[in-house]
Motif scaffolding. Sequence first.
Motif, PDB file in Angstrom:
ATOM      1  N   GLY A 173       0.814  -1.203   0.000  1.00 44.77           N
ATOM      2  CA  GLY A 173       0.000   0.000   0.000  1.00 44.77           C
ATOM      3  C   GLY A 173       0.847   1.252   0.000  1.00 44.77           C
ATOM      4  O   GLY A 173       0.476   2.279   0.581  1.00 44.77           O
ATOM      5  N   ALA A 174       1.995   1.172  -0.648  1.00 40.88           N
ATOM      6  CA  ALA A 174       2.937   2.295  -0.660  1.00 40.88           C
ATOM      7  C   ALA A 174       2.603   3.266  -1.790  1.00 40.88           C
ATOM      8  O   ALA A 174       2.079   2.862  -2.829  1.00 40.88           O
ATOM      9  N   PRO A 175       2.905   4.554  -1.617  1.00 41.79           N
ATOM     10  CA  PRO A 175       2.638   5.524  -2.682  1.00 41.79           C
ATOM     11  C   PRO A 175       3.605   5.366  -3.840  1.00 41.79           C
ATOM     12  O   PRO A 175       4.744   4.938  -3.667  1.00 41.79           O
ATOM     13  N   ARG A 176       3.140   5.690  -5.038  1.00 39.76           N
ATOM     14  CA  ARG A 176       4.020   5.841  -6.188  1.00 39.76           C
ATOM     15  C   ARG A 176       4.331   7.325  -6.351  1.00 39.76           C
ATOM     16  O   ARG A 176       3.483   8.164  -6.051  1.00 39.76           O
ATOM     17  N   PRO A 177       5.519   7.670  -6.834  1.00 40.41           N
ATOM     18  CA  PRO A 177       5.848   9.098  -7.045  1.00 40.41           C
ATOM     19  C   PRO A 177       5.133   9.631  -8.278  1.00 40.41           C
ATOM     20  O   PRO A 177       5.731   9.875  -9.316  1.00 40.41           O
ATOM     21  N   ARG A 178       3.819   9.807  -8.168  1.00 38.06           N
ATOM     22  CA  ARG A 178       2.983  10.058  -9.335  1.00 38.06           C
ATOM     23  C   ARG A 178       3.331  11.367 -10.041  1.00 38.06           C
ATOM     24  O   ARG A 178       3.265  11.456 -11.258  1.00 38.06           O
ATOM     25  N   TYR A 179       3.668  12.391  -9.292  1.00 40.14           N
ATOM     26  CA  TYR A 179       3.978  13.668  -9.917  1.00 40.14           C
ATOM     27  C   TYR A 179       5.251  13.592 -10.761  1.00 40.14           C
ATOM     28  O   TYR A 179       5.530  14.490 -11.548  1.00 40.14           O
ATOM     29  N   LEU A 180       6.019  12.532 -10.578  1.00 41.43           N
ATOM     30  CA  LEU A 180       7.266  12.366 -11.321  1.00 41.43           C
ATOM     31  C   LEU A 180       7.128  11.346 -12.439  1.00 41.43           C
ATOM     32  O   LEU A 180       8.135  10.885 -12.987  1.00 41.43           O
ATOM     33  N   ALA A 181       5.907  10.988 -12.799  1.00 41.61           N
ATOM     34  CA  ALA A 181       5.710   9.934 -13.796  1.00 41.61           C
ATOM     35  C   ALA A 181       6.367  10.282 -15.130  1.00 41.61           C
ATOM     36  O   ALA A 181       7.044   9.451 -15.743  1.00 41.61           O
ATOM     37  N   ILE A 182       6.182  11.502 -15.606  1.00 37.80           N
ATOM     38  CA  ILE A 182       6.775  11.909 -16.883  1.00 37.80           C
ATOM     39  C   ILE A 182       8.290  12.025 -16.740  1.00 37.80           C
ATOM     40  O   ILE A 182       9.047  11.625 -17.632  1.00 37.80           O
TER      41      ILE A 182
END
Length: 395
Positions: free
Chosen positions: A82-91
Motif C-alpha cells: 500500500g505504498a505511494p508511487r511518485p505520481r507527480y514524477l511519472a513523466i
Amino acid sequence: MSESVAAYRERVRSWLAEHTPSGWAEKLPYADESQVLAFYRDWARKLHSGGLLVPHWPARFGGEGAGVAEQLIIQQELSRAGAPRPRYLAISLGHAAATLMQHGTPEQQRLLAGILEGDVWCQGFSEPEAGSDLASLRTKARREGDYYVVNGQKIWSSMGLHARWCLLLARTDPDAPKHKGISLFIMDMRSPGITVRPIRQATGAHEFAEVFLNDVRIPASMLVGEENNGWRIAQTTLTTERYAQMIEVHAGLTELLAQLVRESKTTPAPDGRPLAEDSAFRQRLAELAGAIEAFGALNDRVLGAVAEGRDPGARGSILKLFFSQLLQQLTAFGVRSQGLSAQLDPRRKNDLSYTSGDWMLDHIRSWTWTISAGTSEIQRNIIGERVLGLPKEPR
C-alpha cells in the motif's frame, strides 16, 4: 522463481515494510498541492536510496541495470505494501528519462540527476489544433544565433503547473512536410515569456495546464538530436510504455471490486434486502470480476513479451483500450449501486493513483483514460490495421 529473485523480493518487501509512510493515503488527498509535491519529492529520494526508484536505469545514470523481473517485483510489492508511487514524477521518470538517455547529449543527460532529486518534467506536445494529429502542431521555433526563439501554445500538459523542465515539440521548418520540420527541445519552465494556466478538471484537480510561449529563448544546446528530426525522436517519448505499472492498475481494479462487495452487504436493494442478495447485482458483479481477471491475464501476456525482449506491438493498444473501458464500466456500476450517497462531495482534490475509492470521482476521471496516451479511436485503428488486417483509414 530463482533463489536470487526470491531474495530480491524479500529485500524489497522488508525495505517497504520499514519505510512506507503511515497514513499517507488518508492525509494526502486533502493536503495543499505544495505539500503533495514536497511529499512525492521526499518519497522519490527515499525510494532511490533503497534502490527502488529507477533500478532499471543504467548504473552510469544512477540505476542498477535491473531487468523486467525486478521491476515487476517492485510494482507488486508496492501494491502489496500500500505504498505511494511518485505520481507527480511519472513523466520525469518515464518519458523524459528515456528520451535523455537515448538521444540526449552529455550536457543534457546531466539533468537526469535532477530527476532523482525530484525535478518534475512535463510535455509540451499537444496543441488546441493538434491533438491526435500531433504533427499538425503550429508552435514555431526560429534560430537566432545561439538560441531558438519560440512562440505558440500548448495544452493538456500534465504536471505543467509544477514542472521545472519541459520536453517541447516545435516547428523549425514551416516549408517541410509536417512530420519533417519538427524539432524537440528541452525548455526551462522558468524562462521569461512562459505563462502557465491551470486547467481545472471536473474532479476539482488541475493536473493539466495550458502553456503559452511568447518569444521564449531556448539555448541551442538544448535541442535534442538534430534540427527537424524531432518527430522521430519524440517517438521514444510517445512509445515509452510503462507496462509494469499495469500491475498497479490491476490492483486498483481488484480493490474497487472488493470495495463494491463490502458496500453491497450494507447497501439496501429496492426491495429492502442487502444489495449483495440481489440476483441482478450479483450477475453484473460476476461479469466485472471475470473481466478484471481477463485484464490481469492479458497484462501477464504483455509483460511476458517485454520480459523476453519482444515488442508487444498492438497488444499494448488492446491492453490500454480494455482497461479504459473496464474502468468506466466498473466505476459506473459503483455509482449506480450506491445511489445518492455516491453524489456526495468527498472534498478529494488530489489524484494520487489510478483509483481513489470515491465512485463518482473515479467515474468522472475514468473518461480521461479514453483520451490520454492515445485515444480509444486511435487504439481501435491500430488494432484494426495491425491485428485484424483491415484497410488503413483514408488520409
